[in-house]
Design an enzyme around this catalytic site. Sequence first.
Site, PDB file in Angstrom:
ATOM      1  N   SER A  87      97.008  33.783  -8.817  1.00 34.25           N
ATOM      2  CA  SER A  87      95.878  32.891  -9.083  1.00 34.25           C
ATOM      3  C   SER A  87      95.917  31.698  -8.129  1.00 34.25           C
ATOM      4  O   SER A  87      96.574  31.765  -7.082  1.00 34.25           O
ATOM      5  CB  SER A  87      95.923  32.440 -10.546  1.00 34.25           C
ATOM      6  N   ASN A  88      95.236  30.628  -8.453  1.00 37.77           N
ATOM      7  CA  ASN A  88      95.259  29.421  -7.614  1.00 37.77           C
ATOM      8  C   ASN A  88      95.191  28.174  -8.493  1.00 37.77           C
ATOM      9  O   ASN A  88      95.109  28.273  -9.716  1.00 37.77           O
ATOM     10  CB  ASN A  88      94.111  29.458  -6.601  1.00 37.77           C
ATOM     11  N   HIS A  89      95.192  26.994  -7.871  1.00 33.45           N
ATOM     12  CA  HIS A  89      95.322  25.728  -8.607  1.00 33.45           C
ATOM     13  C   HIS A  89      94.013  25.167  -9.161  1.00 33.45           C
ATOM     14  O   HIS A  89      93.995  24.031  -9.630  1.00 33.45           O
ATOM     15  CB  HIS A  89      95.956  24.664  -7.702  1.00 33.45           C
ATOM     16  N   ALA A 108      86.912  29.049  -7.808  1.00 34.24           N
ATOM     17  CA  ALA A 108      87.849  29.416  -6.749  1.00 34.24           C
ATOM     18  C   ALA A 108      88.217  30.889  -6.971  1.00 34.24           C
ATOM     19  O   ALA A 108      89.192  31.213  -7.643  1.00 34.24           O
ATOM     20  CB  ALA A 108      89.086  28.530  -6.799  1.00 34.24           C
TER      21      ALA A 108
END
Length: 228
Positions: free
Chosen positions: A33-35, A100
């Site tokens: 995943s991402n932030h 995102a």
Amino acid sequence: AKLLDKRNDFSGRKVLVTAGPTREPLDPVRYVSNHSSGKMGWSLANALYQRGAEVTLVSGPVHLDPPYGITKISVETADQMYSTVTQLQANQDLIIMAAAVADFSPANPYSIKWKKTQDITVPEFQFTTNQDILAHLCQHRPSGQYIVGFAAETCDVSRNAQAKLKRKGADMIVANLVAGKNKGFTVDTNRVELFTPQGRLTESAGTKDQVAHDILDQVVQQCQDLWI
Ligand code: CTP
Ligand code: CA
């Protein structure tokens, strides 16, 4: 004072906002995943609601309460976001892709949990490229629909964002620097630059709520002829 002024300039407009990260499973208990915190998308959805829009928010997993007055649909993977958003596209006056979306997904996620005792070697994953939702939306844009994308950049913001705008065929790109203190992901403030195919429009900095209203001010101006 600007924020308290409840202009109804989005009254009757149907708007789809995406927010948050997506999660791409490696096995039933692990993911890539991402932030992204979802905060920018939340601020946009709230600002749109305040300004009279009928808002649908499609969000990946975030730690935020569902915004008041808004239809929220939860998704997990980029693929789920793609199918949800493409199904909702036809009826929207405006789509803002603040999510995102993961660019790559493990091609063959394990169906059971990978055990460290399974092998002496570490697991190896092949990745596949996910569909670009924004580019797809722009290619299938019905007349009268305005599409805004985001560009998360760690350097060369202006050049990268304008290349993205062109490549995807969006009407507007909100570029934000996602490196450094108090910018971009996870925090409550943001600093963005707005571009259309005609060039740089303006910049905005402040809380994500303030930035959301600034973005919407520009969208309204750009849509003056489109939404008569
Ligand atoms: N986006 C999308 N579908 C994807 C990837 C991105 O719709 N599979 C959208 C994002 O929601 C955002 C815009 O495209 O509005 C730009 O995302 P970004 O990650 O900044 O750009 P990419 O085109 O993915 O390029 P890169 O990550 O390599 O910079
Ligand atoms: Ca990306």
